[in-house]
Design a protein around this motif. Structure first.
Motif, mmCIF file in Angstrom:
data_model
loop_
_atom_site.group_PDB
_atom_site.id
_atom_site.type_symbol
_atom_site.label_atom_id
_atom_site.label_comp_id
_atom_site.label_asym_id
_atom_site.label_seq_id
_atom_site.Cartn_x
_atom_site.Cartn_y
_atom_site.Cartn_z
ATOM 1 N N SER A 132 69.397 -74.520 72.615
ATOM 2 C CA SER A 132 68.045 -74.049 72.915
ATOM 3 C C SER A 132 67.868 -73.827 74.418
ATOM 4 N N LEU A 133 68.549 -74.617 75.236
ATOM 5 C CA LEU A 133 68.504 -74.419 76.683
ATOM 6 C C LEU A 133 69.499 -73.359 77.152
ATOM 7 N N VAL A 134 70.590 -73.225 76.435
ATOM 8 C CA VAL A 134 71.591 -72.214 76.797
ATOM 9 C C VAL A 134 70.991 -70.819 76.675
ATOM 10 N N TYR A 135 70.240 -70.563 75.613
ATOM 11 C CA TYR A 135 69.696 -69.234 75.361
ATOM 12 C C TYR A 135 68.280 -69.049 75.891
ATOM 13 N N ALA A 136 67.694 -70.095 76.461
ATOM 14 C CA ALA A 136 66.351 -69.989 77.030
ATOM 15 C C ALA A 136 66.400 -69.195 78.337
ATOM 16 N N PRO A 137 65.339 -68.448 78.639
ATOM 17 C CA PRO A 137 65.308 -67.698 79.899
ATOM 18 C C PRO A 137 65.367 -68.631 81.111
ATOM 19 N N GLU A 138 65.924 -68.133 82.185
ATOM 20 C CA GLU A 138 66.044 -68.928 83.403
ATOM 21 C C GLU A 138 64.684 -69.347 83.947
ATOM 22 N N ARG A 139 63.680 -68.497 83.788
ATOM 23 C CA ARG A 139 62.354 -68.829 84.322
ATOM 24 C C ARG A 139 61.729 -70.034 83.625
ATOM 25 N N TYR A 140 62.255 -70.391 82.446
ATOM 26 C CA TYR A 140 61.776 -71.571 81.727
ATOM 27 C C TYR A 140 62.762 -72.729 81.811
ATOM 28 N N GLY A 141 63.723 -72.660 82.708
ATOM 29 C CA GLY A 141 64.675 -73.746 82.905
ATOM 30 C C GLY A 141 65.943 -73.644 82.078
ATOM 31 N N GLY A 142 66.148 -72.537 81.399
ATOM 32 C CA GLY A 142 67.351 -72.353 80.601
ATOM 33 C C GLY A 142 68.455 -71.693 81.402
ATOM 34 N N ILE A 143 69.565 -71.463 80.762
ATOM 35 C CA ILE A 143 70.699 -70.808 81.416
ATOM 36 C C ILE A 143 70.553 -69.295 81.344
ATOM 37 N N TYR A 172 79.105 -77.029 82.688
ATOM 38 C CA TYR A 172 78.212 -77.652 81.707
ATOM 39 C C TYR A 172 79.051 -78.284 80.610
ATOM 40 N N HIS A 173 78.480 -79.247 79.923
ATOM 41 C CA HIS A 173 79.152 -79.827 78.768
ATOM 42 C C HIS A 173 79.168 -78.776 77.659
ATOM 43 N N SER A 174 80.265 -78.705 76.925
ATOM 44 C CA SER A 174 80.378 -77.669 75.893
ATOM 45 C C SER A 174 79.368 -77.850 74.758
ATOM 46 N N ARG A 175 78.822 -79.031 74.620
ATOM 47 C CA ARG A 175 77.806 -79.302 73.587
ATOM 48 C C ARG A 175 76.388 -79.276 74.169
ATOM 49 N N SER A 205 80.830 -71.994 74.181
ATOM 50 C CA SER A 205 81.388 -73.293 74.590
ATOM 51 C C SER A 205 82.361 -73.144 75.747
ATOM 52 N N ALA A 206 83.229 -72.151 75.686
ATOM 53 C CA ALA A 206 84.194 -71.928 76.771
ATOM 54 C C ALA A 206 83.484 -71.538 78.056
ATOM 55 N N CYS A 207 82.474 -70.704 77.945
ATOM 56 C CA CYS A 207 81.716 -70.281 79.120
ATOM 57 C C CYS A 207 81.000 -71.464 79.759
ATOM 58 N N LEU A 208 80.401 -72.296 78.932
ATOM 59 C CA LEU A 208 79.702 -73.473 79.454
ATOM 60 C C LEU A 208 80.673 -74.419 80.151
ATOM 61 N N ALA A 209 81.824 -74.663 79.537
ATOM 62 C CA ALA A 209 82.822 -75.563 80.123
ATOM 63 C C ALA A 209 83.324 -75.025 81.467
ATOM 64 N N ASN A 210 83.556 -73.710 81.532
ATOM 65 C CA ASN A 210 84.018 -73.102 82.787
ATOM 66 C C ASN A 210 82.955 -73.109 83.873
ATOM 67 N N SER A 211 81.696 -73.192 83.481
ATOM 68 C CA SER A 211 80.595 -73.192 84.445
ATOM 69 C C SER A 211 80.155 -74.592 84.836
#
Length: 94
Positions: free
Chosen positions: A50-61, A43-46, A35-41
């Protein structure tokens, strides 16, 4: 994201192979960092995990999940001892 992968996650990753946390416990442990990493980058902390841990090649972070990392580290630990043919490796095989 680099700080997450290179600093925060590495500190937690160090002891992961020796833990027996459940998936739920690991989520509870990892959530504040994510959550802290997302907020600092920016992104919304929530943001959907499933998208946070998805590979970048599939549109995830492309962030690593500790549960998956732990499994890989445990396999690496097991194989290294088996290949070294030390006492621990021999006891793991038997």
């Amino acid at each position: 994201m680099i700080a997450y992968k290179c600093v925060a996650f590495k500190k937690l990753e160090y002891s992961l192979p020796m833990t027996t946390y459940s998936h739920k416990e690991i989520n509870k442990l990892q959530n504040p960092f994510t959550s802290a990493c997302l907020a600092n980058s920016g992104y919304h902390s929530r943001f959907p995990r499933s998208l946070v841990y998805a590979p970048e090649r599939y549109g995830g972070i492309g962030l690593d999940h500790m549960y998956q990392a732990r499994g890989l580290l445990q396999l690496k630990y097991l194989l290294s001892h088996i290949r070294q043919k030390d006492e621990l490796g021999k006891s793991m095989v038997c």
